[in-house]
Design an enzyme around this catalytic site. Structure first.
Site, PDB file in Angstrom:
ATOM      1  CD  GLU B  49      -3.131  -0.855   2.190  1.00 59.39           C
ATOM      2  OE1 GLU B  49      -4.139  -1.580   2.110  1.00 59.39           O
ATOM      3  OE2 GLU B  49      -2.939  -0.060   3.137  1.00 59.39           O
ATOM      4  CG  ASP B  60      -3.597   8.891   7.767  1.00 55.30           C
ATOM      5  OD1 ASP B  60      -3.431   7.680   8.014  1.00 55.30           O
ATOM      6  OD2 ASP B  60      -3.915   9.325   6.650  1.00 55.30           O
TER       7      ASP B  60
END
Lengths: 406, 267
Positions: B49, B60
């Protein structure tokens, strides 16, 4: 100008998915989806409930002090020599700005959902103060995210929030301003979604926030429309409001959408001038993109990264804008322009000297636009300006520009 | 069959689970990413990824936010990330690469142009954190036309009716976010994850990867016992941050972590 039928459609926006034409929507991580769906259901149920409406209206009357006056600024109008300027005095609300209309509404939603903790993001600190205020009143725990840069610029409001029992969390990521405070608040909400209600301060973010904030703020436009008809015997020729995220502007504009003869002018922060790139004017100088859960006009670079913004007023220092403004711009119902820092500061001083009313630096952008437009208009015409907040919080900023230590 | 599907089929036949490391492209500098990808594959990574840096990574935690800031300090754009994938494909035609990031850089490039460019570069899947299926009708169709898998997140708060809808919209694998929070947050509860995966599997035959909160060999192994893929990000990005001043050491140091997780998972 859109047709009558098109304006009727515009008045009914957003659609079920929260879209205002091509704008708005719900562009969020799956981690937030359940919370937003729950908020939407709660809001739709309560907003349709006459008992909730009564509770909201009662709080606005007896706690906020509504209706706020519509004041004919005769001396300023006379000096400018054109249109009659009327000021919608949101600065006279409890806590000193329009922000409290929305926090009262959202805090009632929080109360009905039983969440013991609220969080908020704030730029100038007015939304943070308004959130801390309602949290104090309802006995809710409150944490306010504020960019490190804004904490420095708005020391008075930071102290006010502390006195109100809220904790101010300084955000040092990214550009250290409002957009980063909003990122951080979203991160908090994802993590503490079970016990936390997120009070967004402007008519932006993922659905249903743009809709519910607009609905709570529309009291401004409903009152102003009735007051203008009552005092002047007719509707205004134009509405003027400053636009950061755009909640005071959409609150004023929305009840007038179908009044096709009433111009709507949104005023963004031109900062050091649009040509310098140092501004916060996405509608005037940006382009559509996706940030903070909605598609809207943004300040971004060619690679889709969000740009830093500049404005003398912390409350306008945001690279996006509420999606309904993007929509009203694209369908041609509202027009958007920018006022530079210098012009806003001139308006701040002039209104203070001529009318004895000290406007917030944010609202000073709207006053400056009125000062530009009024001389070009007839004396029988009316400019209705939303004076969205008072300027006490900005005195040390203005003093610093003057080289005075207070 | 897509590279992602054949990767999971091969692993299943071998009785193994996928190790899926995440790194942000261009972190801490543009030249590091390509050798890092190769080193992770050599250490036993099955799918990579690759994070597309974004200025406002809302979902995040601080670790990946800072990775984005480091990558953006060198102006790592979406086109640069695609170039890295194209270079990777010159010597590796088997390891699937999934781009993970936020919508706005793709929005600015244009969905059609992005689909074409991603396909040309050899991208196998796209996970756009802030693009739920409701908003992805046009995007999903354009990706599908280029045989690129659209990977969606499922959260602990996702209700069953939505699990079904999301799994129907996605392909390749589905990414279960194991904790309420942002990337790099509190440690996960394996039993809780296992019971959620049972529910998810009632609605899909797709492989299920689990991420958020996997930080060491023990948690990687525990998750590999219940999931089809183990996604690990913040712990690797932390190592990259530590070595930001000694960039030549990054591929080996990160591969040491993934290699150790690989061994733990295969035991």
């Amino acid at each position: 100008m859109p047709t009558t039928a098109e304006l009727a459609i515009a008045k009914q926006m957003p659609d079920q998915g929260g879209h205002f034409g091509d704008f708005g929507g719900r562009y969020v991580s799956e981690t937030l989806m359940a919370a937003l769906q729950h908020l939407e259901q709660t809001y739709e149920t309560l907003w349709a409930d006459p008992k909730f409406q009564e509770e909201f209206d009662r709080d606005l009357a007896h706690y906020v002090g509504r209706p706020s006056p519509l004041y004919h600024a005769e001396r300023l109008s006379r000096e400018l020599g054109g249109a009659q300027i009327y000021l919608k005095r949101e600065d006279l609300n409890h806590t000193g700005a329009h922000k409290v209309n929305n926090t009262i509404g959202q805090a009632l939603l929080a109360k009905h959902t039983g969440k013991p903790r609220i969080i908020a993001e704030t730029g100038a600190g007015m939304h943070g103060v308004a959130s801390a205020t309602v949290a104090a009143r309802l006995g809710l725990q409150c944490q306010v995210y504020m960019g490190e840069e804004d904490v420095r610029r708005q020391v008075m409001n930071v102290y006010r929030m502390k006195l109100l029992g809220a904790e101010v969390i300084s955000v040092s990521s990214g550009t250290k301003t409002l957009k980063d405070a909003m990122n951080e608040a979203m991160r908090d909400w994802v993590t503490n979604v079970d016990n936390t209600f997120y009070i967004i301060g402007t008519a932006a973010g993922p659905h249903p926030y743009p809709k519910l904030v607009r609905d709570f703020q529309s009291i401004i436009g409903r009152e102003a429309r009735a007051q203008c008809l009552d005092q002047a015997g007719k509707l205004p020729d134009a509405l003027i409001a400053c636009v950061g995220g755009g909640s005071n502007a959409i609150g004023l504009f929305h009840p007038f959408i179908e009044d096709a003869d009433v111009r709507m002018v949104g005023v963004e922060a031109g900062g050091n001038g649009l040509e310098t790139g140092e501004h916060a004017a996405p509608l005037t100088a940006g382009r559509p993109g996706v940030l903070h859960g909605n598609r809207t006009y943004l300040m971004e670079d060619d690679a889709g990264q969000i740009l830093g913004t500049h404005s003398v007023s912390a409350g306008l220092d945001y690279p996006g804008v509420g999606p309904e403004h993007s929509y009203l711009k694209d369908i041609g119902r509202a027009e958007y322009t920018a006022i530079n820092d210098d012009e806003a500061l001139d308006a701040f001083r002039r209104l203070t000297l001529v009318e004895g009313i000290m406007p917030a630096l944010e609202s000073s952008h709207a006053i400056a636009q009125a000062m530009k437009m009024a001389p070009t208009m007839g004396k029988d015409q009316i400019l209705l300006v939303n004076l969205s907040g008072r300027g006490d919080k900005d005195m040390h900023t203005v003093a610093a520009i003057d080289g005075i230590k207070v | 069959m897509s590279r992602i599907s054949s990767c999971f089929e091969k692993l299943q036949a071998e009785g193994r689970k996928a190790l899926i490391p995440y790194v942000t492209a261009g972190d801490p500098a543009p030249g590091v990413t390509l050798p890092l990808m190769h080193a992770m594959v050599e250490s036993g990574a099955d799918i990579i990824e690759l994070g597309v840096p974004f200025s406002d990574p809302m979902a995040d935690g601080p670790v990946i936010q800072l990775a984005c800031e480091r990558a953006l300090s060198h102006n790592t754009r979406l086109v640069d990330v695609l170039s890295v994938v194209a270079e990777f494909r010159q010597t590796n035609q088997t390891t699937p690469v999934v781009l993970m990031g936020y919508l706005n850089p793709i929005e600015v490039m244009g969905y059609g142009a992005f689909a074409q460019a991603a396909s040309d570069a050899g991208v196998d899947g796209v996970l756009t954190v802030d693009l739920p299926p409701e908003e992805a009708v046009e995007f999903g169709a354009l990706m599908k036309a280029k045989q690129i898998d659209v990977i969606y997140l499922l959260a602990p708060t996702t209700v069953e009716s939505r699990i079904e809808k999301i799994c129907a919209a996605g392909s390749g694998y589905v990414y279960y976010v194991s904790v309420k929070g942002v990337t790099g947050s509190a440690s996960l509860d394996v039993n809780e994850v296992a019971s959620r995966l049972d529910i998810i599997r009632k609605h899909t035959d797709m492989p299920v990867g689990v991420g958020f909160g996997i930080r060491d060999d023990a948690s990687a192994r525990a998750i590999s016992e219940v999931a089809d893929g183990v996604i690990v990000g913040s712990v690797l990005v932390n190592k990259i941050a530590e070595l930001a001043d000694q960039q030549d050491k990054i591929p080996e140091a990160v591969a040491a972590i993934t290699g150790s997780m690989r061994q733990a998972m295969d035991k």
